[in-house]
Design a protein around this motif. Structure first.
Motif, PDB file in Angstrom:
ATOM      1  N   LEU A  81      41.474  36.366  10.008  1.00 27.68           N
ATOM      2  CA  LEU A  81      40.710  35.122   9.925  1.00 27.68           C
ATOM      3  C   LEU A  81      41.084  34.456   8.610  1.00 27.68           C
ATOM      4  O   LEU A  81      40.706  34.917   7.533  1.00 27.68           O
ATOM      5  CB  LEU A  81      39.214  35.419   9.975  1.00 27.68           C
ATOM      6  CG  LEU A  81      38.274  34.201  10.013  1.00 27.68           C
ATOM      7  CD1 LEU A  81      38.537  33.353  11.254  1.00 27.68           C
ATOM      8  CD2 LEU A  81      36.825  34.644   9.965  1.00 27.68           C
ATOM      9  N   THR A  82      41.858  33.383   8.676  1.00 33.72           N
ATOM     10  CA  THR A  82      42.497  32.842   7.483  1.00 33.72           C
ATOM     11  C   THR A  82      42.625  31.330   7.557  1.00 33.72           C
ATOM     12  O   THR A  82      42.365  30.715   8.617  1.00 33.72           O
ATOM     13  CB  THR A  82      43.897  33.480   7.314  1.00 33.72           C
ATOM     14  OG1 THR A  82      44.508  32.994   6.121  1.00 33.72           O
ATOM     15  CG2 THR A  82      44.787  33.149   8.498  1.00 33.72           C
ATOM     16  N   THR A  83      43.033  30.727   6.461  1.00 30.61           N
ATOM     17  CA  THR A  83      43.348  29.297   6.442  1.00 30.61           C
ATOM     18  C   THR A  83      44.848  29.065   6.578  1.00 30.61           C
ATOM     19  O   THR A  83      45.294  27.925   6.689  1.00 30.61           O
ATOM     20  CB  THR A  83      42.866  28.653   5.125  1.00 30.61           C
ATOM     21  OG1 THR A  83      43.466  29.344   4.027  1.00 30.61           O
ATOM     22  CG2 THR A  83      41.361  28.738   5.005  1.00 30.61           C
ATOM     23  N   TYR A  84      45.637  30.141   6.547  1.00 26.18           N
ATOM     24  CA  TYR A  84      47.090  30.036   6.568  1.00 26.18           C
ATOM     25  C   TYR A  84      47.632  30.203   7.990  1.00 26.18           C
ATOM     26  O   TYR A  84      47.228  31.120   8.702  1.00 26.18           O
ATOM     27  CB  TYR A  84      47.719  31.098   5.664  1.00 26.18           C
ATOM     28  CG  TYR A  84      47.218  31.051   4.243  1.00 26.18           C
ATOM     29  CD1 TYR A  84      47.722  30.118   3.337  1.00 26.18           C
ATOM     30  CD2 TYR A  84      46.236  31.941   3.804  1.00 26.18           C
ATOM     31  CE1 TYR A  84      47.258  30.070   2.027  1.00 26.18           C
ATOM     32  CE2 TYR A  84      45.765  31.891   2.491  1.00 26.18           C
ATOM     33  CZ  TYR A  84      46.278  30.959   1.623  1.00 26.18           C
ATOM     34  OH  TYR A  84      45.813  30.910   0.338  1.00 26.18           O
ATOM     35  N   GLU A  85      48.563  29.325   8.378  1.00 25.73           N
ATOM     36  CA  GLU A  85      49.161  29.456   9.694  1.00 25.73           C
ATOM     37  C   GLU A  85      50.680  29.261   9.661  1.00 25.73           C
ATOM     38  O   GLU A  85      51.274  28.704  10.582  1.00 25.73           O
ATOM     39  CB  GLU A  85      48.514  28.502  10.700  1.00 25.73           C
ATOM     40  CG  GLU A  85      48.527  27.034  10.305  1.00 25.73           C
ATOM     41  CD  GLU A  85      47.908  26.142  11.367  1.00 25.73           C
ATOM     42  OE1 GLU A  85      48.038  26.475  12.574  1.00 25.73           O
ATOM     43  OE2 GLU A  85      47.307  25.122  11.010  1.00 25.73           O
ATOM     44  N   ALA A  86      51.309  29.724   8.591  1.00 27.98           N
ATOM     45  CA  ALA A  86      52.766  29.704   8.515  1.00 27.98           C
ATOM     46  C   ALA A  86      53.331  30.709   9.515  1.00 27.98           C
ATOM     47  O   ALA A  86      52.728  31.749   9.782  1.00 27.98           O
ATOM     48  CB  ALA A  86      53.230  30.050   7.110  1.00 27.98           C
ATOM     49  N   ASP A  87      54.482  30.389  10.073  1.00 30.03           N
ATOM     50  CA  ASP A  87      55.094  31.274  11.068  1.00 30.03           C
ATOM     51  C   ASP A  87      55.266  32.688  10.533  1.00 30.03           C
ATOM     52  O   ASP A  87      55.015  33.673  11.232  1.00 30.03           O
ATOM     53  CB  ASP A  87      56.463  30.718  11.488  1.00 30.03           C
ATOM     54  CG  ASP A  87      56.334  29.455  12.333  1.00 30.03           C
ATOM     55  OD1 ASP A  87      55.190  29.037  12.592  1.00 30.03           O
ATOM     56  OD2 ASP A  87      57.369  28.893  12.726  1.00 30.03           O
ATOM     57  N   SER A  88      55.700  32.811   9.267  1.00 35.88           N
ATOM     58  CA  SER A  88      55.950  34.139   8.713  1.00 35.88           C
ATOM     59  C   SER A  88      54.658  34.942   8.625  1.00 35.88           C
ATOM     60  O   SER A  88      54.648  36.153   8.901  1.00 35.88           O
ATOM     61  CB  SER A  88      56.587  34.023   7.327  1.00 35.88           C
ATOM     62  OG  SER A  88      55.760  33.273   6.443  1.00 35.88           O
ATOM     63  N   ASP A  89      53.544  34.290   8.252  1.00 34.14           N
ATOM     64  CA  ASP A  89      52.256  34.987   8.183  1.00 34.14           C
ATOM     65  C   ASP A  89      51.826  35.471   9.560  1.00 34.14           C
ATOM     66  O   ASP A  89      51.373  36.610   9.729  1.00 34.14           O
ATOM     67  CB  ASP A  89      51.176  34.062   7.612  1.00 34.14           C
ATOM     68  CG  ASP A  89      51.375  33.752   6.144  1.00 34.14           C
ATOM     69  OD1 ASP A  89      51.902  34.622   5.421  1.00 34.14           O
ATOM     70  OD2 ASP A  89      51.012  32.647   5.711  1.00 34.14           O
ATOM     71  N   ILE A  90      51.958  34.612  10.552  1.00 33.81           N
ATOM     72  CA  ILE A  90      51.547  34.954  11.920  1.00 33.81           C
ATOM     73  C   ILE A  90      52.361  36.123  12.444  1.00 33.81           C
ATOM     74  O   ILE A  90      51.813  37.103  12.970  1.00 33.81           O
ATOM     75  CB  ILE A  90      51.709  33.729  12.843  1.00 33.81           C
ATOM     76  CG1 ILE A  90      50.772  32.597  12.400  1.00 33.81           C
ATOM     77  CG2 ILE A  90      51.422  34.121  14.290  1.00 33.81           C
ATOM     78  CD1 ILE A  90      51.077  31.269  13.059  1.00 33.81           C
ATOM     79  N   LEU A  91      53.671  36.050  12.300  1.00 34.50           N
ATOM     80  CA  LEU A  91      54.534  37.090  12.856  1.00 34.50           C
ATOM     81  C   LEU A  91      54.330  38.426  12.149  1.00 34.50           C
ATOM     82  O   LEU A  91      54.336  39.480  12.791  1.00 34.50           O
ATOM     83  CB  LEU A  91      55.997  36.642  12.762  1.00 34.50           C
ATOM     84  CG  LEU A  91      56.374  35.467  13.659  1.00 34.50           C
ATOM     85  CD1 LEU A  91      57.775  34.976  13.349  1.00 34.50           C
ATOM     86  CD2 LEU A  91      56.264  35.844  15.134  1.00 34.50           C
ATOM     87  N   ARG A  92      54.154  38.392  10.836  1.00 30.00           N
ATOM     88  CA  ARG A  92      53.924  39.640  10.108  1.00 30.00           C
ATOM     89  C   ARG A  92      52.606  40.280  10.533  1.00 30.00           C
ATOM     90  O   ARG A  92      52.517  41.496  10.672  1.00 30.00           O
ATOM     91  CB  ARG A  92      53.935  39.379   8.600  1.00 30.00           C
ATOM     92  CG  ARG A  92      55.320  39.082   8.032  1.00 30.00           C
ATOM     93  CD  ARG A  92      55.261  38.855   6.530  1.00 30.00           C
ATOM     94  NE  ARG A  92      54.836  40.060   5.838  1.00 30.00           N
ATOM     95  CZ  ARG A  92      53.850  40.111   4.963  1.00 30.00           C
ATOM     96  NH1 ARG A  92      53.154  39.017   4.679  1.00 30.00           N
ATOM     97  NH2 ARG A  92      53.540  41.237   4.368  1.00 30.00           N
ATOM     98  N   ALA A  93      51.584  39.471  10.728  1.00 32.45           N
ATOM     99  CA  ALA A  93      50.288  40.015  11.143  1.00 32.45           C
ATOM    100  C   ALA A  93      50.375  40.636  12.529  1.00 32.45           C
ATOM    101  O   ALA A  93      49.864  41.732  12.774  1.00 32.45           O
ATOM    102  CB  ALA A  93      49.222  38.921  11.111  1.00 32.45           C
ATOM    103  N   VAL A  94      51.022  39.945  13.444  1.00 30.71           N
ATOM    104  CA  VAL A  94      51.175  40.468  14.802  1.00 30.71           C
ATOM    105  C   VAL A  94      52.010  41.745  14.799  1.00 30.71           C
ATOM    106  O   VAL A  94      51.693  42.730  15.475  1.00 30.71           O
ATOM    107  CB  VAL A  94      51.804  39.399  15.723  1.00 30.71           C
ATOM    108  CG1 VAL A  94      52.146  40.004  17.085  1.00 30.71           C
ATOM    109  CG2 VAL A  94      50.854  38.217  15.893  1.00 30.71           C
ATOM    110  N   ALA A  95      53.093  41.740  13.994  1.00 33.51           N
ATOM    111  CA  ALA A  95      53.946  42.928  13.909  1.00 33.51           C
ATOM    112  C   ALA A  95      53.187  44.114  13.339  1.00 33.51           C
ATOM    113  O   ALA A  95      53.428  45.265  13.717  1.00 33.51           O
ATOM    114  CB  ALA A  95      55.172  42.630  13.053  1.00 33.51           C
ATOM    115  N   ALA A  96      52.259  43.850  12.420  1.00 36.36           N
ATOM    116  CA  ALA A  96      51.497  44.931  11.790  1.00 36.36           C
ATOM    117  C   ALA A  96      50.453  45.521  12.731  1.00 36.36           C
ATOM    118  O   ALA A  96      49.947  46.619  12.479  1.00 36.36           O
ATOM    119  CB  ALA A  96      50.818  44.425  10.524  1.00 36.36           C
TER     120      ALA A  96
END
Length: 206
Positions: A81-96
């Motif tokens: 739950l964040t204010t950030y929606e950069a592609d790298s942030d999204i993909l890293r979170a999903v990968a984790a």
């Protein structure tokens, strides 16, 4: 009853979330944490069903904590739950291993519904996040091939492990890990670890 742990370094945000969820009869906030390491400790002790995790906090990123919680076998499902929606942030979170990726501007009913869906085992994504993921998959070029060992190395990179830790887990030397990473970088046409994980996610290599 769905038991929830709130993780955010801003007390006002945690108070607001507690207030939003307090009127839901089937949701219970069982604890609060202000950092990733604290969230890991409380998750192990309280065993919540859902963890609402901010992405960027003191003491390490939410993604790093998600990886460690998953490696520890904790049963909770983590929603970023964040204010950030950069592609790298999204993909890293999903990968984790995140079970969802939501933005802090959503309404109370939307948040409560997403928590219930995640508790049922569903993946919950903000509409803009889902669109970004679809666009990344649609625009990806021809998929490269990674060997089984290269895939294993990159998967551990995505989980946040250092070269030394990867070497110990795979029973290879740290120099061999570096060699694998250089080959991975070449195949994926990237220059660093984060970019490698991001591009591998685009091609569904992990």
């Amino acid at each position: 009853m769905i038991r929830i742990l709130l993780v955010d370094d801003h007390p006002v945000v945690r108070e607001g979330l507690r207030g939003m969820l307090g009127s839901e009869p089937d949701l219970e906030v069982v604890g609060e944490a202000s950092s990733g390491p604290q969230a890991e400790a409380l998750s192990a002790r309280l065993r919540p069903d859902i963890v609402l995790m901010d992405l960027r906090m003191p003491g390490g990123s939410g993604v790093e904590s998600i990886s460690r919680m998953r490696s520890a076998g904790l049963p909770c499902r983590v929603i970023v739950l964040t204010t950030y929606e950069a592609d790298s942030d999204i993909l890293r979170a999903v990968a984790a291993g995140a079970a969802g990726y939501l933005l802090k501007d959503l309404a109370r009913d939307e948040l409560a519904g997403a928590i219930r869906a995640a508790a049922r085992g569903e993946t919950v994504l903000a509409p803009s996040v889902a669109t970004r993921l679809v666009d990344r998959l649609r625009d990806r070029p021809e998929r490269p091939h990674l060997s089984e060992r290269e895939t294993a190395v990159l998967r551990l990179v995505a989980e946040g492990h250092t070269n030394a830790e990867i070497g110990r887990r795979l029973y290879i030397g740290e120099s061999t890990v570096k060699t694998h990473l250089l080959r991975i970088f070449g195949k994926l046409e990237v220059d660093d670890r984060t970019a490698a994980v991001t591009r591998a996610m685009r091609w569904e290599l992990l």
